[in-house]
Design a protein around this motif. Structure first.
Motif, PDB file in Angstrom:
ATOM      1  N   THR A 185      57.897  54.168  61.694  1.00  0.00           N
ATOM      2  CA  THR A 185      57.057  54.974  62.584  1.00  0.00           C
ATOM      3  C   THR A 185      57.911  55.720  63.596  1.00  0.00           C
ATOM      4  O   THR A 185      57.707  56.910  63.841  1.00  0.00           O
ATOM      5  CB  THR A 185      56.019  54.075  63.292  1.00  0.00           C
ATOM      6  OG1 THR A 185      55.255  53.385  62.300  1.00  0.00           O
ATOM      7  CG2 THR A 185      55.097  54.886  64.182  1.00  0.00           C
ATOM      8  N   ALA A 186      58.890  55.044  64.177  1.00  0.00           N
ATOM      9  CA  ALA A 186      59.798  55.693  65.131  1.00  0.00           C
ATOM     10  C   ALA A 186      60.589  56.799  64.440  1.00  0.00           C
ATOM     11  O   ALA A 186      60.790  57.874  65.021  1.00  0.00           O
ATOM     12  CB  ALA A 186      60.734  54.656  65.752  1.00  0.00           C
TER      13      ALA A 186
ATOM     14  N   GLN B  78      57.930  66.722  65.428  1.00  0.00           N
ATOM     15  CA  GLN B  78      57.100  66.649  66.623  1.00  0.00           C
ATOM     16  C   GLN B  78      55.994  67.689  66.489  1.00  0.00           C
ATOM     17  O   GLN B  78      56.196  68.861  66.813  1.00  0.00           O
ATOM     18  CB  GLN B  78      57.922  66.910  67.887  1.00  0.00           C
ATOM     19  CG  GLN B  78      59.014  65.907  68.141  1.00  0.00           C
ATOM     20  CD  GLN B  78      60.258  66.159  67.305  1.00  0.00           C
ATOM     21  OE1 GLN B  78      60.688  67.280  67.145  1.00  0.00           O
ATOM     22  NE2 GLN B  78      60.837  65.099  66.759  1.00  0.00           N
ATOM     23  N   SER B  79      54.851  67.270  65.987  1.00  0.00           N
ATOM     24  CA  SER B  79      53.722  68.169  65.792  1.00  0.00           C
ATOM     25  C   SER B  79      52.419  67.398  65.998  1.00  0.00           C
ATOM     26  O   SER B  79      52.411  66.164  65.954  1.00  0.00           O
ATOM     27  CB  SER B  79      53.755  68.746  64.373  1.00  0.00           C
ATOM     28  OG  SER B  79      53.499  67.728  63.426  1.00  0.00           O
TER      29      SER B  79
ATOM     30  N   VAL C 120      51.116  59.102  63.342  1.00  0.00           N
ATOM     31  CA  VAL C 120      51.710  58.006  64.108  1.00  0.00           C
ATOM     32  C   VAL C 120      50.614  57.174  64.763  1.00  0.00           C
ATOM     33  O   VAL C 120      50.681  55.939  64.773  1.00  0.00           O
ATOM     34  CB  VAL C 120      52.709  58.550  65.159  1.00  0.00           C
ATOM     35  CG1 VAL C 120      53.112  57.477  66.151  1.00  0.00           C
ATOM     36  CG2 VAL C 120      53.930  59.122  64.462  1.00  0.00           C
ATOM     37  N   ARG C 121      49.579  57.833  65.283  1.00  0.00           N
ATOM     38  CA  ARG C 121      48.463  57.108  65.892  1.00  0.00           C
ATOM     39  C   ARG C 121      47.829  56.165  64.881  1.00  0.00           C
ATOM     40  O   ARG C 121      47.530  55.007  65.201  1.00  0.00           O
ATOM     41  CB  ARG C 121      47.410  58.079  66.414  1.00  0.00           C
ATOM     42  CG  ARG C 121      46.259  57.398  67.120  1.00  0.00           C
ATOM     43  CD  ARG C 121      45.185  58.415  67.511  1.00  0.00           C
ATOM     44  NE  ARG C 121      44.293  57.943  68.537  1.00  0.00           N
ATOM     45  CZ  ARG C 121      43.273  57.108  68.346  1.00  0.00           C
ATOM     46  NH1 ARG C 121      43.030  56.633  67.158  1.00  0.00           N
ATOM     47  NH2 ARG C 121      42.512  56.742  69.354  1.00  0.00           N
TER      48      ARG C 121
ATOM     49  N   MET D 242      57.375  62.990  72.193  1.00  0.00           N
ATOM     50  CA  MET D 242      57.508  64.111  71.255  1.00  0.00           C
ATOM     51  C   MET D 242      57.757  65.421  72.000  1.00  0.00           C
ATOM     52  O   MET D 242      58.627  66.202  71.607  1.00  0.00           O
ATOM     53  CB  MET D 242      56.259  64.246  70.386  1.00  0.00           C
ATOM     54  CG  MET D 242      56.157  63.249  69.282  1.00  0.00           C
ATOM     55  SD  MET D 242      54.663  63.578  68.318  1.00  0.00           S
ATOM     56  CE  MET D 242      55.045  62.705  66.817  1.00  0.00           C
ATOM     57  N   ALA D 243      57.007  65.652  73.065  1.00  0.00           N
ATOM     58  CA  ALA D 243      57.177  66.876  73.839  1.00  0.00           C
ATOM     59  C   ALA D 243      58.567  66.934  74.465  1.00  0.00           C
ATOM     60  O   ALA D 243      59.251  67.962  74.400  1.00  0.00           O
ATOM     61  CB  ALA D 243      56.100  66.965  74.921  1.00  0.00           C
ATOM     62  N   ARG D 244      58.976  65.835  75.052  1.00  0.00           N
ATOM     63  CA  ARG D 244      60.301  65.789  75.705  1.00  0.00           C
ATOM     64  C   ARG D 244      61.423  65.907  74.685  1.00  0.00           C
ATOM     65  O   ARG D 244      62.406  66.614  74.910  1.00  0.00           O
ATOM     66  CB  ARG D 244      60.421  64.477  76.494  1.00  0.00           C
ATOM     67  CG  ARG D 244      61.724  64.322  77.245  1.00  0.00           C
ATOM     68  CD  ARG D 244      61.849  65.381  78.350  1.00  0.00           C
ATOM     69  NE  ARG D 244      63.089  65.244  79.036  1.00  0.00           N
ATOM     70  CZ  ARG D 244      64.158  66.020  78.802  1.00  0.00           C
ATOM     71  NH1 ARG D 244      64.119  66.972  77.923  1.00  0.00           N
ATOM     72  NH2 ARG D 244      65.278  65.841  79.472  1.00  0.00           N
ATOM     73  N   TYR D 245      61.296  65.248  73.553  1.00  0.00           N
ATOM     74  CA  TYR D 245      62.333  65.288  72.526  1.00  0.00           C
ATOM     75  C   TYR D 245      62.419  66.682  71.908  1.00  0.00           C
ATOM     76  O   TYR D 245      63.523  67.192  71.664  1.00  0.00           O
ATOM     77  CB  TYR D 245      62.044  64.242  71.447  1.00  0.00           C
ATOM     78  CG  TYR D 245      63.179  64.012  70.485  1.00  0.00           C
ATOM     79  CD1 TYR D 245      64.345  63.368  70.897  1.00  0.00           C
ATOM     80  CD2 TYR D 245      63.092  64.430  69.173  1.00  0.00           C
ATOM     81  CE1 TYR D 245      65.389  63.145  70.022  1.00  0.00           C
ATOM     82  CE2 TYR D 245      64.133  64.217  68.284  1.00  0.00           C
ATOM     83  CZ  TYR D 245      65.275  63.577  68.715  1.00  0.00           C
ATOM     84  OH  TYR D 245      66.317  63.370  67.833  1.00  0.00           O
TER      85      TYR D 245
END
Length: 119
Positions: A23-24, A31-32, A39-40, A105-108
């Motif tokens: 999952t990680a 990242q979408s 992932v949820r 995801m946003a930060r990465y």
């Protein structure tokens, strides 16, 4: 009759830990919004199988940190502390786990974009 463990014998990881590692890896690969929903579903699957949310959170954080530089690790750890606190206070654990993943995801994604611009 019990056979004693030897020093060279390896201990296999539980299936849920491998599932969490996968999952990680999914989070780091893409990242979408679509990936966030996938992932949820995986996080919910872990919770349905009685893996405690705090264990999921810590395992996910441990795996995600492996893919970060020192500045991103610092930011991620600070964000994780806030989301873990909310997770412990709240009753809908999946919301807090999902919010943490979305934030990561946003930060990465921003981190990757900035590094691509520097090159």
């Amino acid at each position: 009759m019990l056979v004693p463990l030897s020093a060279s014998q390896s201990v296999s990881e539980p299936d849920w830990e491998q599932f969490l590692q996968e999952t990680a890896a999914m989070i780091v690969q893409e990242q979408s919004p679509k990936r966030l929903m996938e992932v949820r579903a995986r996080l919910y699957e872990l919770m349905v199988h009685c893996i405690p949310p705090d264990v999921i959170f810590k395992g996910l954080l441990r795996e995600l940190i492996r893919n970060c530089d020192s500045q991103l690790k610092s930011d991620l750890t600070a964000e994780a502390a806030a989301y873990e606190h909310r997770l412990n206070l709240g009753s809908k654990h999946i919301y807090h786990l999902e919010a943490f993943v979305a934030k990561f995801m946003a930060r990465y994604k921003r981190f990757l974009d900035e590094n691509m611009m520097d090159m």
